[in-house]
Each structure stands twice: as C-alpha cells, then as structure tokens.
Design a protein around this motif. Structure first.
Motif, PDB file in Angstrom:
ATOM      1  N   GLU A 200      20.768  -7.994  -8.523  1.00 39.87           N
ATOM      2  CA  GLU A 200      20.161  -7.373  -7.402  1.00 39.87           C
ATOM      3  C   GLU A 200      20.380  -5.935  -7.639  1.00 39.87           C
ATOM      4  O   GLU A 200      19.398  -5.012  -7.477  1.00 39.87           O
ATOM      5  CB  GLU A 200      20.795  -7.822  -6.141  1.00 39.87           C
ATOM      6  CG  GLU A 200      20.224  -9.423  -5.985  1.00 39.87           C
ATOM      7  CD  GLU A 200      20.735  -9.679  -4.615  1.00 39.87           C
ATOM      8  OE1 GLU A 200      21.592  -9.231  -4.062  1.00 39.87           O
ATOM      9  OE2 GLU A 200      20.261 -10.958  -4.086  1.00 39.87           O
ATOM     10  N   PHE A 201      21.684  -5.386  -7.921  1.00 42.07           N
ATOM     11  CA  PHE A 201      21.663  -3.807  -7.950  1.00 42.07           C
ATOM     12  C   PHE A 201      21.016  -3.353  -9.152  1.00 42.07           C
ATOM     13  O   PHE A 201      20.535  -2.305  -8.928  1.00 42.07           O
ATOM     14  CB  PHE A 201      23.196  -3.710  -8.016  1.00 42.07           C
ATOM     15  CG  PHE A 201      23.915  -2.395  -8.042  1.00 42.07           C
ATOM     16  CD1 PHE A 201      23.675  -1.502  -6.950  1.00 42.07           C
ATOM     17  CD2 PHE A 201      24.129  -1.448  -9.138  1.00 42.07           C
ATOM     18  CE1 PHE A 201      24.098  -0.046  -7.017  1.00 42.07           C
ATOM     19  CE2 PHE A 201      24.675  -0.315  -9.242  1.00 42.07           C
ATOM     20  CZ  PHE A 201      24.597   0.421  -8.029  1.00 42.07           C
ATOM     21  N   LYS A 202      21.048  -3.936 -10.182  1.00 43.64           N
ATOM     22  CA  LYS A 202      20.324  -3.294 -11.401  1.00 43.64           C
ATOM     23  C   LYS A 202      18.715  -3.367 -10.942  1.00 43.64           C
ATOM     24  O   LYS A 202      18.121  -2.220 -11.394  1.00 43.64           O
ATOM     25  CB  LYS A 202      20.344  -4.340 -12.696  1.00 43.64           C
ATOM     26  CG  LYS A 202      21.607  -4.436 -12.978  1.00 43.64           C
ATOM     27  CD  LYS A 202      21.621  -5.185 -14.424  1.00 43.64           C
ATOM     28  CE  LYS A 202      23.169  -5.010 -15.104  1.00 43.64           C
ATOM     29  NZ  LYS A 202      23.079  -6.096 -16.356  1.00 43.64           N
ATOM     30  N   HIS A 203      18.212  -4.165 -10.363  1.00 43.91           N
ATOM     31  CA  HIS A 203      16.836  -4.105 -10.002  1.00 43.91           C
ATOM     32  C   HIS A 203      16.511  -3.091  -8.845  1.00 43.91           C
ATOM     33  O   HIS A 203      15.464  -2.636  -8.844  1.00 43.91           O
ATOM     34  CB  HIS A 203      16.275  -5.591  -9.445  1.00 43.91           C
ATOM     35  CG  HIS A 203      16.011  -6.672 -10.400  1.00 43.91           C
ATOM     36  ND1 HIS A 203      16.690  -7.681 -11.179  1.00 43.91           N
ATOM     37  CD2 HIS A 203      14.709  -7.001 -11.109  1.00 43.91           C
ATOM     38  CE1 HIS A 203      16.347  -8.127 -11.932  1.00 43.91           C
ATOM     39  NE2 HIS A 203      15.034  -7.874 -12.168  1.00 43.91           N
ATOM     40  N   PHE A 204      17.693  -2.644  -8.280  1.00 42.73           N
ATOM     41  CA  PHE A 204      17.659  -1.802  -7.366  1.00 42.73           C
ATOM     42  C   PHE A 204      17.437  -0.435  -7.915  1.00 42.73           C
ATOM     43  O   PHE A 204      16.634   0.461  -7.538  1.00 42.73           O
ATOM     44  CB  PHE A 204      18.478  -1.901  -6.211  1.00 42.73           C
ATOM     45  CG  PHE A 204      18.465  -0.911  -5.052  1.00 42.73           C
ATOM     46  CD1 PHE A 204      17.383  -0.685  -4.131  1.00 42.73           C
ATOM     47  CD2 PHE A 204      19.420   0.158  -4.904  1.00 42.73           C
ATOM     48  CE1 PHE A 204      17.397   0.245  -3.294  1.00 42.73           C
ATOM     49  CE2 PHE A 204      19.502   1.418  -4.109  1.00 42.73           C
ATOM     50  CZ  PHE A 204      18.448   1.281  -3.201  1.00 42.73           C
ATOM     51  N   ILE A 205      18.303  -0.142  -8.887  1.00 40.61           N
ATOM     52  CA  ILE A 205      18.601   1.233  -9.365  1.00 40.61           C
ATOM     53  C   ILE A 205      17.932   1.515 -10.740  1.00 40.61           C
ATOM     54  O   ILE A 205      17.644   2.730 -10.945  1.00 40.61           O
ATOM     55  CB  ILE A 205      20.259   1.747  -9.293  1.00 40.61           C
ATOM     56  CG1 ILE A 205      20.824   0.474 -10.367  1.00 40.61           C
ATOM     57  CG2 ILE A 205      20.819   1.264  -8.084  1.00 40.61           C
ATOM     58  CD1 ILE A 205      22.231   1.109 -10.743  1.00 40.61           C
ATOM     59  N   LEU A 206      17.608   0.504 -11.497  1.00 35.94           N
ATOM     60  CA  LEU A 206      17.132   0.771 -12.918  1.00 35.94           C
ATOM     61  C   LEU A 206      15.421   0.821 -12.907  1.00 35.94           C
ATOM     62  O   LEU A 206      14.894   0.268 -11.951  1.00 35.94           O
ATOM     63  CB  LEU A 206      17.497  -0.223 -13.914  1.00 35.94           C
ATOM     64  CG  LEU A 206      19.002  -0.385 -13.920  1.00 35.94           C
ATOM     65  CD1 LEU A 206      19.460  -1.402 -15.008  1.00 35.94           C
ATOM     66  CD2 LEU A 206      19.533   0.952 -14.220  1.00 35.94           C
ATOM     67  N   THR A 207      14.771   1.670 -13.487  1.00 33.21           N
ATOM     68  CA  THR A 207      13.770   1.692 -13.834  1.00 33.21           C
ATOM     69  C   THR A 207      13.237   0.655 -14.558  1.00 33.21           C
ATOM     70  O   THR A 207      13.934  -0.011 -15.471  1.00 33.21           O
ATOM     71  CB  THR A 207      13.221   3.127 -14.488  1.00 33.21           C
ATOM     72  OG1 THR A 207      13.611   2.926 -16.024  1.00 33.21           O
ATOM     73  CG2 THR A 207      13.572   4.534 -13.798  1.00 33.21           C
ATOM     74  N   PRO A 208      11.914   0.236 -14.748  1.00 32.32           N
ATOM     75  CA  PRO A 208      11.469  -0.910 -15.590  1.00 32.32           C
ATOM     76  C   PRO A 208      11.685  -0.704 -16.970  1.00 32.32           C
ATOM     77  O   PRO A 208      12.332  -1.747 -17.609  1.00 32.32           O
ATOM     78  CB  PRO A 208       9.842  -0.855 -15.389  1.00 32.32           C
ATOM     79  CG  PRO A 208       9.681  -0.288 -14.096  1.00 32.32           C
ATOM     80  CD  PRO A 208      10.682   0.823 -13.919  1.00 32.32           C
ATOM     81  N   ASP A 209      11.736   0.655 -17.490  1.00 34.60           N
ATOM     82  CA  ASP A 209      12.277   0.712 -19.049  1.00 34.60           C
ATOM     83  C   ASP A 209      13.602   0.335 -19.039  1.00 34.60           C
ATOM     84  O   ASP A 209      14.124  -0.217 -20.013  1.00 34.60           O
ATOM     85  CB  ASP A 209      12.024   2.154 -19.266  1.00 34.60           C
ATOM     86  CG  ASP A 209      10.580   2.307 -19.769  1.00 34.60           C
ATOM     87  OD1 ASP A 209      10.053   2.483 -20.835  1.00 34.60           O
ATOM     88  OD2 ASP A 209       9.792   2.326 -18.679  1.00 34.60           O
ATOM     89  N   GLU A 210      14.404   0.925 -18.070  1.00 39.43           N
ATOM     90  CA  GLU A 210      16.070   0.687 -18.071  1.00 39.43           C
ATOM     91  C   GLU A 210      16.189  -0.842 -18.053  1.00 39.43           C
ATOM     92  O   GLU A 210      17.301  -1.400 -18.611  1.00 39.43           O
ATOM     93  CB  GLU A 210      16.565   1.614 -16.942  1.00 39.43           C
ATOM     94  CG  GLU A 210      16.644   2.802 -17.392  1.00 39.43           C
ATOM     95  CD  GLU A 210      17.126   3.832 -16.421  1.00 39.43           C
ATOM     96  OE1 GLU A 210      17.575   4.989 -16.441  1.00 39.43           O
ATOM     97  OE2 GLU A 210      17.136   3.241 -15.015  1.00 39.43           O
ATOM     98  N   LEU A 211      15.630  -1.406 -17.241  1.00 38.86           N
ATOM     99  CA  LEU A 211      15.859  -2.951 -17.036  1.00 38.86           C
ATOM    100  C   LEU A 211      15.475  -3.602 -18.521  1.00 38.86           C
ATOM    101  O   LEU A 211      16.371  -4.358 -18.740  1.00 38.86           O
ATOM    102  CB  LEU A 211      14.897  -3.577 -15.982  1.00 38.86           C
ATOM    103  CG  LEU A 211      15.029  -3.378 -14.554  1.00 38.86           C
ATOM    104  CD1 LEU A 211      14.050  -3.679 -13.546  1.00 38.86           C
ATOM    105  CD2 LEU A 211      16.421  -3.945 -13.872  1.00 38.86           C
ATOM    106  N   TYR A 212      14.281  -3.423 -18.918  1.00 39.60           N
ATOM    107  CA  TYR A 212      14.243  -3.972 -20.374  1.00 39.60           C
ATOM    108  C   TYR A 212      15.306  -3.471 -21.241  1.00 39.60           C
ATOM    109  O   TYR A 212      15.660  -4.498 -22.079  1.00 39.60           O
ATOM    110  CB  TYR A 212      12.914  -3.512 -20.781  1.00 39.60           C
ATOM    111  CG  TYR A 212      12.703  -3.670 -22.297  1.00 39.60           C
ATOM    112  CD1 TYR A 212      12.421  -4.847 -22.791  1.00 39.60           C
ATOM    113  CD2 TYR A 212      12.779  -2.729 -23.196  1.00 39.60           C
ATOM    114  CE1 TYR A 212      12.220  -5.129 -24.233  1.00 39.60           C
ATOM    115  CE2 TYR A 212      12.758  -2.969 -24.641  1.00 39.60           C
ATOM    116  CZ  TYR A 212      12.239  -4.106 -25.129  1.00 39.60           C
ATOM    117  OH  TYR A 212      12.185  -4.588 -26.368  1.00 39.60           O
TER     118      TYR A 212
END
Length: 207
Positions: free
Chosen positions: A158-170
């Motif tokens: 949940e924290f990653k989806h909140f703070i990371l951009t789509p590129d960063e999530l990938y």
C-alpha cells in the motif's frame, strides 16, 4: 543377540530426516524452530494434488478448508466483482498460498485463486491442521508468524502504491520479483500495478 544402541537410533533418525526432506520440510526448517519429529509429522500429513491451467482453486465467499503449499506452477490471486478484476498477488515459488485469515477465523474468503499454469500443490485438511496446532506449541508460532508477514506485506504494498510513480512501481517489481515477468501475462501484472496493459507496455519500452 544384537543390542540396539543410541548410535543406531541416531542413524535411524538421520535416515528419516533425509527421507522426508521436501519443499515443506526445508521451508519450515529454515524459517521456524520446529522440533524435528513434529516437522516430519507435519510434512508427512500433506497429500499431493495436481490442477490444470485455468483451474480455480478458490472462489470469493467460499470457506477455506485446507492448507495449501505451492510446489510447482504459477497461481494468481485476485478480487472480482461483476466484470472487474484486481490482481493482489502471484505465487511462483514454493510457498503457502492459503488465505490464512479465512482458514483460521472460519470466515469466507474475499479472494479468488486461478492456476496460470499446470500446478502441483501439497494440501492438508483443516481438521489435520488444527490437530497439529493443538499437539505442537510451535504450530501457534507458525500461524502468528504468517499473520505478521501478511500484515507487513500489505502495508509495504500500500505504501509503495502511494509514494511511487508508475515507472518506479514497474522498476521496483522488476528488481524484487523478476520471476513474475517469466511466467505471468503482462495484462495480469498491469492490473496488479493498478495500470492498463497499454501503460505498462509504454513503461517497459522506455525503461
């Protein structure tokens, strides 16, 4: 007349440990301080089942009545309502894939699980699992540790989806779970990342 000695007993036990060494045995032996006799009994209580690609292992609102350990194959876990689906996890390595909250609290699961490939699962009935928890104190520790890991994972995701951009999530997923991209269709990974397949395709091209 031959006398049975402590040395014979030790050798017999070593033979038993080697004979029963398996994915489940190794998983617990490395993560939980079980006594060896209890661990052998636990590992021997599982039965092997196979499922074909596309098979559904569990449905929303179904009561989970078995403990499942993924031995081979790929399984996706997802929420579904009407025609919408949201992937919440994928399992590609030997690990438990059971909804432990539903299993231990005797409540219907909110999740669905589908085999993305042919799958081999080691399975134990809820009745046998409860008997094991009652017999061995370390069984309770196992359940406590599993819940702790689930809570930590949910919070981190949940924290990653909140703070990371789509590129960063990938890029984060590519770095930490590269095996997902080897056996899981990109459309499923896209829904896990909360983006469209087209967006994921563009991100992959520029990274």
């Amino acid at each position: 007349m031959y006398t049975y000695t402590a040395v014979d007993n030790k050798q017999k036990q070593e033979h038993i440990y080697m004979k029963h060494e398996s994915e489940i045995f190794n998983f617990f032996n490395s993560k939980f301080p079980f006594n060896q006799d209890g661990l052998i009994e636990f590992a021997n209580s599982f039965v092997t089942k196979t499922y074909k690609k596309g098979a559904i292992l569990s449905w929303t609102d179904e009561h989970v009545n078995s403990l499942r350990f993924l031995k081979e194959g790929t399984v996706r876990e997802y929420f579904a309502k009407d025609d919408k689906e949201m992937n919440t996890n994928f399992f590609v390595k030997p690990q438990f894939i059971t909804d432990f909250y539903s299993l231990t609290k005797l409540t219907p699961t909110k999740k669905n699980q589908e085999c993305l490939t042919d799958v081999v699962i080691k399975e134990m009935s809820l009745e046998t699992f409860n008997a094991f928890l009652f017999k061995y104190e370390c069984g309770k520790q196992f359940v406590d540790e599993i819940f702790k890991e689930l809570i930590e994972r949910k919070e981190n995701e949940e924290f990653k989806h909140f703070i990371l951009t789509p590129d960063e999530l990938y890029l984060d997923l590519l770095q930490n779970k590269p095996e997902w991209f080897q056996s899981i269709p990109l459309r499923h990974i896209a829904t896990y990342l909360r983006m469209t397949p087209e967006t994921l395709s563009r991100i992959r091209k520029r990274n």
